[in-house]
Structures are given as C-alpha cells and as structure tokens.
Design an enzyme around this catalytic site. Structure first.
Site, PDB file in Angstrom:
ATOM      1  N   ARG A  79     -23.997   6.975  13.509  1.00  0.00           N
ATOM      2  CA  ARG A  79     -23.551   7.109  12.113  1.00  0.00           C
ATOM      3  C   ARG A  79     -22.089   6.692  11.992  1.00  0.00           C
ATOM      4  NH1 ARG A  79     -28.252   7.651  11.318  1.00  0.00           N
ATOM      5  NH2 ARG A  79     -29.332   9.365  10.293  1.00  0.00           N
TER       6      ARG A  79
ATOM      7  N   ARG B 281      -4.209   7.607   3.191  1.00  0.00           N
ATOM      8  CA  ARG B 281      -2.900   7.392   2.552  1.00  0.00           C
ATOM      9  C   ARG B 281      -2.620   8.452   1.496  1.00  0.00           C
ATOM     10  NH1 ARG B 281      -3.424   1.115   1.478  1.00  0.00           N
ATOM     11  NH2 ARG B 281      -3.239   1.767  -0.683  1.00  0.00           N
TER      12      ARG B 281
ATOM     13  N   MET C 161      -7.890   3.487   9.584  1.00  0.00           N
ATOM     14  CA  MET C 161      -7.056   2.385   9.067  1.00  0.00           C
ATOM     15  C   MET C 161      -5.992   1.984  10.087  1.00  0.00           C
ATOM     16  SD  MET C 161      -6.254   2.807   5.051  1.00  0.00           S
ATOM     17  CE  MET C 161      -7.384   2.201   3.805  1.00  0.00           C
TER      18      MET C 161
ATOM     19  N   THR D  60       6.457  -6.405   2.525  1.00  0.00           N
ATOM     20  CA  THR D  60       7.558  -6.002   1.648  1.00  0.00           C
ATOM     21  C   THR D  60       8.900  -6.315   2.299  1.00  0.00           C
ATOM     22  OG1 THR D  60       6.208  -4.228   0.765  1.00  0.00           O
ATOM     23  CG2 THR D  60       8.603  -3.976   0.535  1.00  0.00           C
TER      24      THR D  60
ATOM     25  N   ASP E 207       0.537   2.522   9.009  1.00  0.00           N
ATOM     26  CA  ASP E 207       0.138   1.726  10.183  1.00  0.00           C
ATOM     27  C   ASP E 207       1.132   1.840  11.344  1.00  0.00           C
ATOM     28  OD1 ASP E 207      -1.821   0.925   8.434  1.00  0.00           O
ATOM     29  OD2 ASP E 207      -0.921  -1.023   8.007  1.00  0.00           O
TER      30      ASP E 207
ATOM     31  N   GLY F 210       0.851  -1.192   0.000  1.00  0.00           N
ATOM     32  CA  GLY F 210       0.000   0.000   0.000  1.00  0.00           C
ATOM     33  C   GLY F 210       0.886   1.241   0.000  1.00  0.00           C
TER      34      GLY F 210
ATOM     35  N   GLU G 112      -9.883  -0.151  12.313  1.00  0.00           N
ATOM     36  CA  GLU G 112     -10.518  -1.143  11.423  1.00  0.00           C
ATOM     37  C   GLU G 112     -10.314  -2.568  11.941  1.00  0.00           C
ATOM     38  OE1 GLU G 112      -8.783  -0.965   7.489  1.00  0.00           O
ATOM     39  OE2 GLU G 112      -6.737  -1.139   8.256  1.00  0.00           O
TER      40      GLU G 112
HETATM   41  O1  F6P Z   1      -1.041  -1.048   5.282  1.00  0.00           O
HETATM   42  C1  F6P Z   1      -1.631   0.147   4.910  1.00  0.00           C
HETATM   43  C2  F6P Z   1      -3.108  -0.010   4.772  1.00  0.00           C
HETATM   44  O2  F6P Z   1      -3.655   1.231   4.361  1.00  0.00           O
HETATM   45  C3  F6P Z   1      -3.830  -0.531   6.013  1.00  0.00           C
HETATM   46  O3  F6P Z   1      -4.024   0.461   6.976  1.00  0.00           O
HETATM   47  C4  F6P Z   1      -5.090  -1.082   5.403  1.00  0.00           C
HETATM   48  O4  F6P Z   1      -5.628  -2.108   6.203  1.00  0.00           O
HETATM   49  C5  F6P Z   1      -4.624  -1.622   4.086  1.00  0.00           C
HETATM   50  O5  F6P Z   1      -3.426  -0.951   3.774  1.00  0.00           O
HETATM   51  C6  F6P Z   1      -5.591  -1.447   2.958  1.00  0.00           C
HETATM   52  O6  F6P Z   1      -5.090  -2.133   1.866  1.00  0.00           O
HETATM   53  P1  F6P Z   1      -5.560  -1.961   0.377  1.00  0.00           P
HETATM   54  O7  F6P Z   1      -5.064  -0.643  -0.120  1.00  0.00           O
HETATM   55  O8  F6P Z   1      -4.922  -3.103  -0.327  1.00  0.00           O
HETATM   56  O9  F6P Z   1      -7.051  -1.995   0.394  1.00  0.00           O
END
Ligand code: F6P
Length: 356
Positions: A274, A283, A177, A113, A135, A10, A230
């Site tokens: 909600r 990100r 996330m 990675t 993360d 990611g 999450e």
């Molecule tokens: O590892 C970074 C991250 O954004 C996590 O926080 C999240 O669970 C995951 O990647 C989401 O992954 P993708 O972009 O593959 O949906």
C-alpha cells in the site's frame, strides 16, 4: 528606513516566524521603519502588488504556518522572458523597488527563489535572502527553515502507518517530499523506524529491496515499512540520460515512483503493498519549536545585516552560528545527501536498507 519583504516558491511552516524576526529586529533598532509586503512572491514585485505593513501584521504570527504575504512559483528561467503583454519582468521589479525607494529587499525562499535574488543583486538591488525549504537542499547553510517542521509531519505519517501495518502483515510505502534530494526522507525515515529508506542520492536495486523484505519475513516480522523519497530512482533509470528518463516516466502508468515500487514488490513477493502520500501536509501546520527559534535568529541576524548595510547575502546557520554568506557563492548550487555520510552508515549498521 524602508524595506520590502516577499516570500516565494513553495511555502513552509516558518515563513511568518522569519519575517517577524526581521521586522522586530529592525523596529527595535531603527527609527521610522516602513515595511512593504509584496504579495504572492515575485509576482507582487513584478506587478506592483504590495501594501505598507504595520506592527500589527507581525503580531501573533510566530506560530502561524503558511505566509501572510502569499507565495507563488515564478521560475528563474522565465525571469528574462517578457510576460504575455511584453513586460520586461526584471525591469519591472527594479522599477517597483526604486519607486518605493527601498533600502533593502528581504527575500524568503528556496533554490529557485535564491537564483532570482542573486539576479536582482547583480542588477544592483540591495538584497538579503533567507533560506526557506522543507527540502533542506540550499547550499551554504547547515539547515533551512521548514525542514524540521516537515520532518515532524512526515514522521507522524509513518508512525501512524506503523500501527496499521502491524495489524495487517502488509508492505507499506510512505512517499516523502524533498524534490531532488533525500534529506527529509532520511530524517523522517530514521526517526520513525522505517525498515527501508530510498533516496535520490542512492539509486535502488529492486532485488535489494526484495532481499530486505524477505529478511524481515524470515525473522518473523509480518510487515515492512518503506520511506521513499519522491525523487527516488532505480539503478537502471539512473543510467538514462535526462531526456530518456523523461520519456520513460511519461510512458509509465504510475502516478509516482512509490506506485512503481509497490507493484514490483507485489509481483516479486506476493505481498500486498500500500502507498501513502502525505504530500503537502508536510508543508502545513505550525512551525515546530526548533524552526521558530531558528527563524527568530535568522530574522534578527538579517535585521543586523540590513542595519550594517551588508547586502547581497544569504543569512545561513553554520555550526549553530548565524553567518552572512555571499549570494554569488551559493546561488544555483544544490546541497545533497552524501551517500557516504555518517548518518547513512549508522542507519545501515542498525539494519536499515537503502536498497543498494
Ligand atoms: O520545494 C518544496 C516542495 O514541497 C518539494 O518538496 C516538492 O517537490 C514541491 O515543493 C512541490 O511543489 P508544488 O507545491 O508546486 O506542487
């Protein structure tokens, strides 16, 4: 000198800043530098999709989010499994590395990675790894790049919810996330004044969440804001085996844990609840100044490790100093929030509930 660069997994906001740091740190100190960029992470290295980059490619990218090389997820557990045409991926990566006669391959990415980076090290390639992820779960470094930029985004989302929550007397859940760890939720939650923060490291009890909401209502506060990771999990679910949990989650009708918590709150209190999921916005956008500075330091320190031919390391930041940490010591380990850490105790002291 010839080096390769790739960004895998990611993305995050400061990948370009980190690559710029590496390349500038080398270009200013070695002669005849050639930089090869592999596209879309390990995919580019496996299938030989690369380009010779020039100094122009690294100009003006300090503040640019995403990655100029593109990225993709290539799970570590699949690396030893041939592709659909029978190609041995590890041999293919080695062959492309040797064909270009690289002195070093710089790999920017998170936990998965890093495991593949360590595998390539074991296979004899000269590897430097830079710890990227919003993360913040990479073991062996105080902080990963992307983390502080993502806190800003998650925090902005909760700040916005605050004003509307106050107008409507509702319960709001913002899902943050962070995959299996709660760093991002903890920092964004505390920084934005969330009332309840739920982390994977501290399984929650439904009744404790309800108690916290009722306590606020009694105190005359019309609304409650929850920052929910999450990966948050209830005490009950935390007792299940991996297999049992997977089955249970597949059978549940909720898109994610926040929706389950929202329904439970409405059932038990009658309050409207909600859910907001900022998702991949966390990100996105430009890296924050802290990440720009961090990546410039990590990139420059990586350049020095390459010049010193000190390979097989992750470049970490520990107590505000860049450090070379052997990949073999950290690959495959996860850095989680300690439920007993100072920050959680401090947050609890000011009345934040962790649902435990
Ligand atoms: O590892 C970074 C991250 O954004 C996590 O926080 C999240 O669970 C995951 O990647 C989401 O992954 P993708 O972009 O593959 O949906």
């Amino acid at each position: 000198m010839k080096i390769g660069l790739l960004t895998s997994g990611g993305d995050c906001q400061a990948l370009n800043a980190a690559m710029r740091g590496v390349v500038k740190g080398l270009a200013n100190n070695v002669d005849n530098l050639e930089v090869y960029g592999f596209f879309d992470g390990y995919k580019g290295l496996i299938y030989g999709n690369y380009r010779l980059l020039t100094s122009n490619d690294f100009s003006g990218i300090l503040t640019r989010g995403g990655t100029i090389l593109g990225s993709s997820r290539q799970p570590f557990k699949m690396m030893r499994i041939p592709d659909e045409n029978g190609l041995d991926k590890v041999e293919a990566m080695k062959s492309n590395y040797y064909k270009l006669n690289l002195d070093c391959l710089v790999i920017l990415g998170g936990n998965g990675t890093q495991k593949t980076a360590n595998l390539l090290r074991e296979e004899g390639l000269n590897i430097i790894h830079l710890p990227k992820t919003i993360d913040n779960d990479i073991y062996g470094t105080d902080v990963t790049f992307g983390f502080y930029s993502a806190i800003n985004v998650a925090c902005d989302a909760i700040d916005c919810i605050h004003t509307t929550a106050a107008s409507h007397n509702r319960v709001f859940i913002v899902e943050v996330m962070g995959h299996k760890v709660g760093w991002l939720t903890l920092y964004a939650g505390v920084a934005s004044g969330a009332d309840i923060i739920l982390l994977p490291e501290i399984p929650y009890d439904d009744d404790k969440i309800i108690d916290a909401i009722k306590k606020r209502q009694k105190a005359g506060k019309g609304f409650t804001i929850l920052a929910v990771a999450e990966g948050a999990i209830s005490k009950k679910d935390a007792k299940l085996s991996k297999k049992e949990l997977k089955k249970k989650l597949e059978e549940e009708p909720y898109p994610s844990v926040s929706y389950k918590i929202a329904e439970m709150i409405t059932q038990k209190t009658g309050a409207e609840a909600r859910v907001t999921v900022p998702g991949h916005t966390q990100r996105g956008g430009s890296p924050c100044p802290y990440d720009r500075a961090l990546c410039t330091r990590l990139g420059s320190a990586a350049a020095q490790a390459i010049i010193d031919k000190d390979f097989g390391n992750m470049i970490a930041i520990i107590n505000d100093k860049t450090k070379r940490v052997p990949l073999e010591d950290v690959a495959g380990k996860l850095k989680m929030v300690d439920p007993e850490c100072q920050m959680i105790k401090e947050a609890k002291r000011i009345g934040i509930s962790f649902g435990d």
